[in-house]
Design an enzyme around this catalytic site. Structure first.
Site, mmCIF file in Angstrom:
data_model
loop_
_atom_site.group_PDB
_atom_site.id
_atom_site.type_symbol
_atom_site.label_atom_id
_atom_site.label_comp_id
_atom_site.label_asym_id
_atom_site.label_seq_id
_atom_site.Cartn_x
_atom_site.Cartn_y
_atom_site.Cartn_z
ATOM 1 N N GLU A 43 -5.517 -1.009 8.044
ATOM 2 C CA GLU A 43 -5.644 -1.856 6.858
ATOM 3 C C GLU A 43 -5.811 -3.321 7.246
ATOM 4 O OE1 GLU A 43 -5.397 -0.456 3.584
ATOM 5 O OE2 GLU A 43 -6.257 -2.407 3.090
ATOM 6 N N LYS A 100 0.845 -1.206 0.000
ATOM 7 C CA LYS A 100 0.000 0.000 0.000
ATOM 8 C C LYS A 100 0.879 1.255 0.000
ATOM 9 C CE LYS A 100 -4.287 -1.772 0.579
ATOM 10 N NZ LYS A 100 -5.539 -1.430 -0.076
ATOM 11 N N ASN A 129 -10.970 -0.543 -6.912
ATOM 12 C CA ASN A 129 -10.066 -0.870 -5.806
ATOM 13 C C ASN A 129 -9.679 0.419 -5.094
ATOM 14 O OD1 ASN A 129 -7.463 -1.478 -4.399
ATOM 15 N ND2 ASN A 129 -7.905 -3.486 -5.245
ATOM 16 N N ASP A 187 -9.011 2.060 5.469
ATOM 17 C CA ASP A 187 -9.029 1.937 4.016
ATOM 18 C C ASP A 187 -10.127 0.982 3.544
ATOM 19 O OD1 ASP A 187 -7.975 2.298 1.440
ATOM 20 O OD2 ASP A 187 -6.772 0.485 1.618
#
Ligand SMILES: NC(=O)C1=CN([C@@H]2O[C@H](COP(=O)(O)OP(=O)(O)OC[C@H]3O[C@@H](n4cnc5c(N)ncnc54)[C@H](OP(=O)(O)O)[C@@H]3O)[C@@H](O)[C@H]2O)C=CC1
Ligand SMILES: CC(=O)C(=O)O
Ligand SMILES: [Mg+2]
Length: 593
Positions: free
Chosen positions: A284, A212, A493, A307
């Site tokens: 996350e 990420k 996404n 996220d």
């Protein structure tokens, strides 16, 4: 030169801000090394600034250019004899890397090769990733990063990021101080319990924060030295990992309750102590029993977002907004069915409801009436109310219990079907045939990652809806040709959102993340879709445009932060877009003096 100094001694000053040559945390003006501030009974650290040269320079990924060091640099920095005589351009280095990457047989091998480059030559890594993002995103990110996490212990070469475990209780801040970069702006943290749709991978989830943050830099222009990947190791309930001799995490079942909460709290406190109030922390791939409560707990005291809940919400909302010219009508005219009612599902549901309520000036409760959820037990109904998790309750409908998806679709007749189950294959032929039996252009999003967990493939979506659907997926799919027409598959996404969100927070000096900033990000992303995209039913722009898109999202997010009074970088720049672009890191090699 970026400094590598850190505080290693309790009595030494807390934070050095060498960019400004001032001392934060004690000492006199200009006493950058804490020497004057230390009393005789205190120890102090003998700081030195060193210029990297010779092998040290070649082994420092931030400065290493490999064969691209020119003759003058080789002479000046004691590199002569340490490199073969050829001087190679960055362009040629890129070609060589790509040739090597392409020669591998498996994507996991490609992952290892590319991530090795990050450890060797950071600027070359980012140059290759930015210039070839469409080819390399599936390697450093979903789906390959999922496989890499599953095998992380086996492919482990060098540590990267910060590993904080239960063993570190009481000295988490010391762990953070061991991180060599003093000016971290974005942290991505996981506890590894829900890695993509692959479940509990324990410490091996580390591949996700690393991936990420690589995208924060490549797609959002955040400096690599300002990013910090963290995995909190509280054990794992994955027996296969516990039995695997190569597992790299604590060999124990997951800690829960007070033990878990105390470690997380120590970590969250240490983030601010080490990097200040405005460090952005992205949660996350936490399991939902922790994700929602951690977000609620820290969103009022820290600059945080989740996220999977909020980033995913913004990207999905952007896709639905972009689809409206094809479906006709407004957002409020649609009926939404979510299959999967966890972080992603309810996160998207709430943001859609917020957007509908803003657009139509209606209440959130009213907007939620057009949204239905299905979880592993079936339709979320009022009859299940008492046993429902809090985040599902606002969407409980007065309908009879039903656990058969085709029957649920028949009854509700959604126009938008969104899969966030983490379980592959939920959108069967019968499901896709049913939704296209009454809907001219059904919107179908199969958002679960990685590809193996997708609710259906792009091909299945177009085949079983007879080319009617408007499809997007969480992991990449190649274009699909159905009855002579080729459809480009947009990747719904959150990687379209979080880099721009981070950029917007950093450039505005935001102190909190607000839902309106996600609405702004979603609207900004949706605006990137024009008629040429819709002609191919493509709901998201090409990744080759992503840095420019991130700059637009960053500017929109920053503008919202200023409007809400959450920005601290004053005065507000006149042209936020130009400012965002000017702040973005670029990995061209810098000449060394
Ligand atoms: N495209 C993107 O950007 C993103 C994709 N995702 C993906 O979404 C997936 C889910 O993530 P997340 O929401 O965080 O996970 P959660 O565990 O929070 O939620 C999963 C949900 O799916 C439900 N579920 C599981 N099996 C079934 C089934 N057979 N039928 C119906 N519902 C089912 C669960 O039910 P119950 O509540 O009863 O347990 C739960 O509500 C993952 O694969 C993840 O990779 C996540 C974030 C971003
Ligand atoms: C994309 C993402 O964040 C996930 O699948 O969890
Ligand atoms: Mg995630």
């Amino acid at each position: 030169m970026e400094n590598q100094m850190k505080t290693v001694c309790k009595d030494a000053p807390d934070v050095l801000d060498l960019d400004n040559s001032t001392l934060i945390g004690g000492g006199g003006v200009g006493d950058a090394y804490g020497e004057d501030a230390a009393t005789e009974d205190q120890t102090f650290t003998p700081w030195t600034r060193v210029v990297a040269s010779g092998l040290e320079l070649l082994r420092d990924p931030r400065y290493n250019k490999g064969l691209a060091f020119c003759e003058e640099e080789r002479a000046r920095h004691y590199l002569q004899g340490l490199l073969p005589p050829v001087v190679m351009s960055q362009e040629l280095q890129i070609q060589r890397i790509l040739q090597n990457v392409r020669a591998y047989e498996t994507d996991l091998e490609r992952y290892v090769e590319v991530m090795d480059l990050q450890e060797r030559n950071e600027r070359l890594f980012y140059r290759v990733l930015i210039d070839h993002v469409e080819e390399l995103l599936p390697i450093v990110y979903t789906p390959t990063v999922g496989e890499a996490c599953q095998k992380y212990g086996n492919i482990f070469r060098r540590p990267h990021g910060l590993y904080i475990s239960l063993k570190d209780r009481g000295h988490v801040l010391d762990c953070m101080r061991n991180w060599p970069e003093p000016n971290v702006q974005v942290i991505v943290v996981t506890d590894g319990e829900r890695i993509l749709g692959l479940g509990d991978l324990g410490l091996q989830g580390m591949g996700i924060p690393i991936g990420k943050l690589a995208l924060y830099t490549a797609l959002g222009g955040i400096r690599p030295s300002a990013t910090l990947p963290v995995t909190i190791d509280v054990g794992t309930n994955n027996q296969d990992l516990l039995d695997n001799p190569f597992y790299i995490g604590l060999r124990q079942k997951r800690a829960t309750g007070k033990e878990y909460d105390e470690l997380l709290h120590e970590f969250m406190t240490a983030c601010k102590q080490a990097y200040g109030e405005k460090v952005l922390v992205q949660f996350e791939d936490f399991a939902n029993h922790n994700a929602f409560r951690l977000l609620a707990k820290y969103s009022t005291s820290h600059l945080v977002f989740n996220d999977d809940i909020q980033g995913t919400a913004a990207v999905a909302l952007a896709g639905v907004l972009a689809a409206l010219p094809l479906t006709g009508g407004t957002l409020a005219d649609h009926k939404f069915l979510f299959v999967g009612a966890g972080e992603a599902g309810t996160g998207i549901a709430e943001l859609i409801a917020l957007e509908v309520s803003r657009q139509g000036n209606t209440s959130l409760d009213e907007a939620r009436k057009a949204i239905y959820l299905v979880d592993s037990k079936g339709l979320v109904t009022k009859s299940r109310f008492d046993s429902l998790q809090e985040f599902k309750k606002p969407f409980a409908h007065d309908l009879k219990p039903n656990s058969e998806l085709v029957a649920i679709i028949k009854e509700i007749k959604p126009t938008v079907l969104i899969g966030t189950t983490g379980k592959g294959g939920q959108f069967t032929q019968a499901v896709l045939e049913e939704i296209s039996s009454y809907q001219e252009k059904p919107v179908v999003f199969a958002l679960s990652n990685p590809t193996t967990q997708s609710e259906c493939t792009a091909e299945q979506a177009y085949k079983y809806t007879k080319g009617k659907c408007i499809f997007a997926s969480g992991s990449p799919f190649k274009p699909v040709t159905h009855e002579g027409k080729t459809y480009t598959i947009g990747q719904s996404n959150n990687c379209y959102i979080f880099p721009g969100m981070g950029l917007g927070c950093v450039i505005s000096g935001a102190i909190r993340v607000h839902d309106d900033m996600f609405l702004a990000a979603a609207e900004s992303l949706a605006q990137e879709i024009g008629e040429d995209h819709l002609e191919k039913r493509q709901l998201y722009p090409a990744f080759s445009e992503i840095r420019d898109i991130s700059a637009h999202i960053g500017a929109a997010v920053a503008a919202k932060a200023y409007d809400l009074g959450l920005a601290t970088k004053l005065p507000r720049p006149k042209d936020l877009l130009a400012y965002a672009k000017s702040c973005m890191y670029s990995p061209v090699y810098r000449p060394f003096r």
